[in-house]
Enzyme design. Structure first.
Site, PDB file in Angstrom:
ATOM      1  CG  HIS A 123      -1.768  -1.080   1.474  1.00  0.00           C
ATOM      2  ND1 HIS A 123      -2.498  -1.824   0.300  1.00  0.00           N
ATOM      3  CD2 HIS A 123      -1.636  -2.565   2.175  1.00  0.00           C
ATOM      4  CE1 HIS A 123      -3.091  -3.178   0.794  1.00  0.00           C
ATOM      5  NE2 HIS A 123      -2.329  -3.537   1.969  1.00  0.00           N
ATOM      6  CD  GLU A 297      -1.529 -10.063   5.003  1.00  0.00           C
ATOM      7  OE1 GLU A 297      -1.510  -9.105   5.892  1.00  0.00           O
ATOM      8  OE2 GLU A 297      -2.182  -9.768   3.788  1.00  0.00           O
TER       9      GLU A 297
END
Length: 333
Positions: A123, A297
């Site tokens: 992101h 993650e």
């Protein structure tokens, strides 16, 4: 919960490495000032179990979080369900560019001399202000998906984009010390993006020996732990991952094993059946890659216990070290 993978030993206590003080007090004052200035430039050093000083305060309501750092207000928003899914981005703002990128250092002489590693901080802090840009569809080889998302955040407003940049910069330092040439897909040096197809292309064009995309999840409270996402065997349209499936799994297993050892975190209790590994065929960043690549993650930002780790600078350093040691192990064979 245990994890068995290459070069993994069970977690154990680390020994103190304190040594005698050898620097005069007079010399410490200017040194401390320089250190403080460096900290200010890099930002997000963090503290154990607390959010960054620039984070706004949570409203306290479950599932609600404050606006992105730098916002004029702390309006509640609902982050995407995952740092890598296609959920609608949260409504928020970003007050300006992220911390300026650290100067790329020449690769040191070390075991990874001549190796190229691409780090992909998931992101971008500026995505909040560019919803039209990040929502446009791009070709991921098998179908079309959104260019990017804003990512998720903790309940107190510490965003995934800030987390990924911080860990990525720590990881870069560790890998450069090993002699690797390190390239970023973005370093807070662009206002939004890049899109997932461009992120894959950056690794491919660099002929990277390994690519790691750093993320943090946004699952339900109570879901805890990390997982490493591996590319599935995909041969459709513009996607062909067949050549990278095996080396990517090797890379992912080594990162997972070292991540357990260095952070003490357990593999995910909600993805991967306790292995800490998850195979996916729906991520453009993996489908379009022609070089070994995985996502990690690092934890679930929406769980308070995981969030206490993710917002700790000391823990983020451990996370960077675990990822680095996994990459070094993979590249050295």
């Amino acid at each position: 919960m245990s994890y068995v993978g290459p070069d993994f030993d069970p977690p154990g206590p680390r020994r103190s490495r304190r040594g005698p003080m050898t620097v005069a007090v007079a010399a410490l004052v200017p040194g401390a000032l320089v250190g403080w200035l460096v900290w200010q430039a890099v930002g997000d050093s963090g503290g154990g179990g607390s959010t960054s000083a620039t984070s706004t305060t949570s409203s306290g309501a479950p599932g609600a979080s404050s606006a992105a750092p730098g916002s004029a207000s702390a309006a509640a928003r609902t982050p995407s369900a995952s740092g890598t899914d296609d959920g609608k981005p949260p409504s928020s703002t970003f007050s300006g560019p992220a911390t300026p990128a650290a100067s790329d250092l020449p690769a040191a002489a070390g075991p990874l001399k001549g190796k190229v590693v691409v780090i992909d901080p998931g992101h971008n802090p500026g995505n909040f202000q560019h919803s039209a840009d990040i929502n446009r569809k791009v070709n991921i080889g098998t179908n079309w998906k959104e260019c990017d998302t804003t990512g998720t955040s903790t309940n107190a407003g510490y965003t995934e984009a800030r987390f990924t940049l911080d860990v990525a910069r720590r990881l870069r330092t560790l890998l450069q010390r090993e002699g690797a040439t390190v390239k970023f897909t973005q370093d807070g040096d662009r206002s939004w993006g890049p899109c997932v197809d461009e992120r894959a292309r950056i690794g491919n064009d660099a002929h990277a020996d390994a690519v790691v995309s750093i993320h943090a999840d946004g699952s339900a409270a109570g879901n805890r732990g990390f997982h490493v996402i591996l590319p599935a065997s995909v041969h459709s349209g513009g996607a062909d991952t067949r050549a990278i499936v095996a080396p990517s799994r090797d890379l992912g297993e080594r990162i997972a094993g070292n991540f357990v050892r260095d952070t003490g975190s357990a593999p995910s209790n909600y993805v991967g059946g306790g292995t800490g590994l998850d195979v996916r065929s729906d991520l453009g960043g993996l489908n379009l890659s022609t070089v070994p690549k995985v996502f990690i993650e690092c934890g679930n930002m929406r769980d308070s216990k995981d969030a206490a780790l993710l917002t700790s600078g000391a823990w983020r350093q451990k996370a960077a070290r675990g990822i680095s040691e996994g990459i070094v192990s993979f590249l050295r064979g």
